[in-house]
Design an enzyme around this catalytic site. Structure first.
Site: not given
Ligand code: CA
Length: 701
Positions: A320, A629
């Site tokens: 990421d 979340c």
């Molecule tokens: Ca990302």
């Protein structure tokens, strides 16, 4: 010939009654000349990064090192949203324009704080489920007498700057695909350029240019090739060989969700490209490859969207490691030569200085600790990787530094040309990447190919303590010529605010400890600091009206760090969201109302009677679908419901009505019935009950 053509078009316009378009020479109109000369305009803040080079440095010096101690609150405005606020205000002729959570827009008088107008695009609540990182928005762009911004559900909207009325609105994404817009558009010569996010969900990245006048699509630039045979653009054909397998079925990623910069002299637009989709390269491109143009800085011709050059920060991205972070353009003296450079501190932990005419790597050094690579090979421009960090190839977990939050995320930096320093809001945090075995793409939620359940924080006091101690944040001053840190302000926790630099010799920054402060640009000494009742992520701006200088910041804690990393979301103590626009001036006497008490439900779970099978299944599914979340290991924040405290744990039927029935979809909690069964939803409930008992035993209340 020219004259007759003009006559014909003028006649046609009269006949059809269509309007002649924006008057870019009208008083107050924002045009190419004003945007190109914004550096010397000390009154306004005309675009997201203030100037096309995105330096976020103001020539204002009325507020300076000797009088900043007298800075006080001039006025404030409460927001009607209590989610993350990431926007940089823009300021034109003494009026402030902001976007807020849920893509709302508000206009204020910059002196009095009077609300002039507001616009709510009414983003459907269920769009929240497509957003990786909270329902945030980072700002607007101005052109002519209009404002432009993107909505979370993918619309680009043009508003009348005087009234907030919609002039046009255009859907920029394919219907039904999980793209979201959180970034601010940029405008070059009447072209509104907008990207989007969604690489955690499974999409293919692109940016699009629209005509500011009427919203007509002018060009679209994809960052990832389609399947071989379907690519017409030269840069996509060239990229095909860097991919393997059937990446186009998974999207590939490479979204352009934040950084852009523009050099009018070279006529180059620079964009930052995001991570791969899914993260785990062994699924996305089995057998490896660089996977162009993921995690790259790409230079384009803004008139046509034509590719000019690229530099890839993280070939074969699998962590990421986006390169969407703030891009700053500056002219630096390097080895005795004046160079036009581009600077970026992407998530991967290295600070890059490139020649922005050619993309040549001039220097790179790590600005935070890194263990995935030991350095950048200056001959090849490639990272020198640690093979253990290649979890996609080893199939084994590894704790990588930095983690997916990055050494630096979207929070804007600033460059002070007098001090020659770049100010970076950095964070130090590692992350246990567990490659997921037998991963399958789902139609809802995160699609990363990583097993978040396996890497979840165990309920162990010592591991918690050690992990928290190694997670920190700081403001650092970075010398981009020497590639060295010059000073550092330490914070207890990560995820601190964006930066403003001024000719008054000051850097301003809000932080996760709910303070807003000013520092000496050269020494880092704190010269002023004030409580804000809420964590600040957004970057401040400064402007002047009738000779008075103001400093404004949109306060309000949230974003990915505040909701997903569980116990780490509150390293520095509980952080509130009290969303407000705060505006300061010398001698300001306004006062915030008393801080309301933080009312949290107690952790009071029902009897823990889940079977071992339910607990294992519930934990696995929570990690895959819920944790993004509701927090790693169900350790929630005070922004999105902390499920360990939920009354629904006592009521299986209501639980089912929410998780399967979608009862709370308007609040962003959509039905997960396409991915999980009723029995599985109940297994998740049992897992959270177990987690609540565990944390209560550790002393959580
Ligand atoms: Ca990302």
């Amino acid at each position: 010939m020219r004259t007759s053509l003009l006559l014909i078009s003028a006649t046609l316009a009269l006949l059809t009654g269509c309007d002649q378009g924006m008057d870019l020479d009208a008083p107050g109109a924002v045009n190419a000349e004003k945007l190109e000369q914004a550096a010397s305009n000390d009154q306004d803040w005309l675009s997201y990064g203030r100037t096309y080079d995105e330096q976020r440095h103001s020539p204002l010096a009325k507020i300076n090192q000797s009088n900043v101690k007298d800075l006080g609150l001039a006025w404030f405005a409460d927001m009607d949203t209590a989610r993350g606020q990431e926007a940089t205000p823009i300021v034109i002729d003494g009026k402030i324009y902001i976007t807020t959570a849920w893509s709302k827009v508000k206009a204020y008088d910059g002196v009095t704080g009077k609300l002039l107008w507001e616009y709510d695009p009414k983003v459907p609540g269920e769009t929240a489920a497509d957003a990786c990182c909270d329902v945030v928005n980072r700002g607007l762009a101005a052109w002519g007498d209009r404002l432009y911004f993107g909505t979370l559900d993918g619309r680009l909207v043009a508003l009348d700057r005087a009234t907030g009325k919609v002039i046009w609105s255009k859907l920029t994404i394919p219907v039904g695909e999980p793209y979201t817009i959180t970034g601010a558009p940029r405008i070059i010569d009447g072209k509104v350029i907008i990207g989007n996010g969604g690489a955690e969900m499974g999409v293919r990245g692109y940016i699009t240019a629209y005509d500011a006048e009427d919203g007509e699509e002018l060009w679209r630039f994809y960052t990832v090739p389609d399947q071989p045979g379907k690519n017409t653009a030269k840069h996509l054909k060239a990229a095909e060989a860097s991919w393997k397998g059937e990446w186009w079925k998974l999207g590939g990623g490479g979204t352009v969700w934040d950084a852009m910069a523009y050099d009018p002299e070279l006529d180059l637009l620079y964009i930052g490209v995001g991570n791969g989709s899914p993260w785990n390269q062994s699924y996305r491109s089995p057998g490896g490859g660089d996977n162009l143009y993921l995690s790259s800085i790409v230079a384009l011709r803004p008139s046509t969207g034509e590719y000019v050059w690229h530099y890839q920060t993280t070939p074969g991205e699998t962590w990421d490691f986006t390169a969407t972070q703030h891009i700053i353009l500056a002219d630096l003296a390097i080895d005795g030569k004046q160079r036009k450079v581009l600077m970026q501190a992407p998530k991967n932990g290295f600070f890059y200085v490139l020649d922005r005419a050619t993309g040549e790597l001039l220097s790179a050094n790590n600005y935070v600790a890194t263990n995935w690579a030991t350095g950048i090979d200056m001959k090849t421009g490639r990272p020198i990787e640690n093979p253990d960090a290649r979890i996609d190839q080893t199939g084994k977990p590894f704790v990588v530094t930095p983690g997916p939050g990055g050494g630096h995320n979207w929070q804007p930096m600033a460059y002070n040309p007098d001090a020659g320093l770049v100010y970076i809001p950095v964070q130090e945090a590692s992350f246990p990447y567990f490659p997921e075995a037998d991963w399958k793409s789902a139609t809802i939620g995160f699609n990363t190919g990583m097993d978040f359940a396996a890497g979840a924080m165990p309920a162990d006091a010592n591991i918690r303590k050690a992990s928290l101690a190694s997670t920190k944040g700081a403001l650092i001053a970075w010398d981009p010529v020497a590639q060295k840190e010059r000073w550092r302000v330490k914070f207890r926790g990560p995820w601190n605010g964006g930066i403003l630099s001024t000719a008054g010799g000051l850097v301003f920054q809000g932080n996760s400890a709910s303070r807003f402060a000013a520092y000496n640009v050269v020494s880092g000494e704190m010269l002023w600091d004030t409580p804000t009742q809420t964590g600040i992520m957004a970057a401040p701006v400064t402007y002047s009206v009738n000779g008075e200088q103001y400093v404004a910041v949109l306060a309000g804690w949230g974003g990915s760090w505040a909701i997903s990393p569980g116990i780490f979301s509150e390293v520095g103590g509980p952080v509130r969201n009290i969303s407000r626009l705060l505006v300061y001036k010398l001698g300001g006497k306004a006062k915030l109302p008393p801080e309301p008490p933080l009312a949290l439900l107690p952790i009071d779970p029902p009897v823990d009677n889940g079977t071992p099978r339910q607990l294992a299944e519930g934990g696995r599914l929570f990690g895959r679908f819920c944790g993004v979340c509701h927090g790693d290991a169900a350790y929630g924040s005070n922004l999105v419901p902390d499920l360990r405290r939920s009354g629904l744990l006592h009521d299986p039927d209501s639980w089912k009505a929410v998780v399967i029935g979608g009862m709370l979809k308007d609040k962003g909690m959509v039905s997960f019935k396409e991915a999980i069964s009723e029995e599985q939803a109940d297994a998740i409930r049992h897992y959270i009950i177990r987690r609540a008992h565990e944390d209560k035993a550790l002393g959580d209340k």
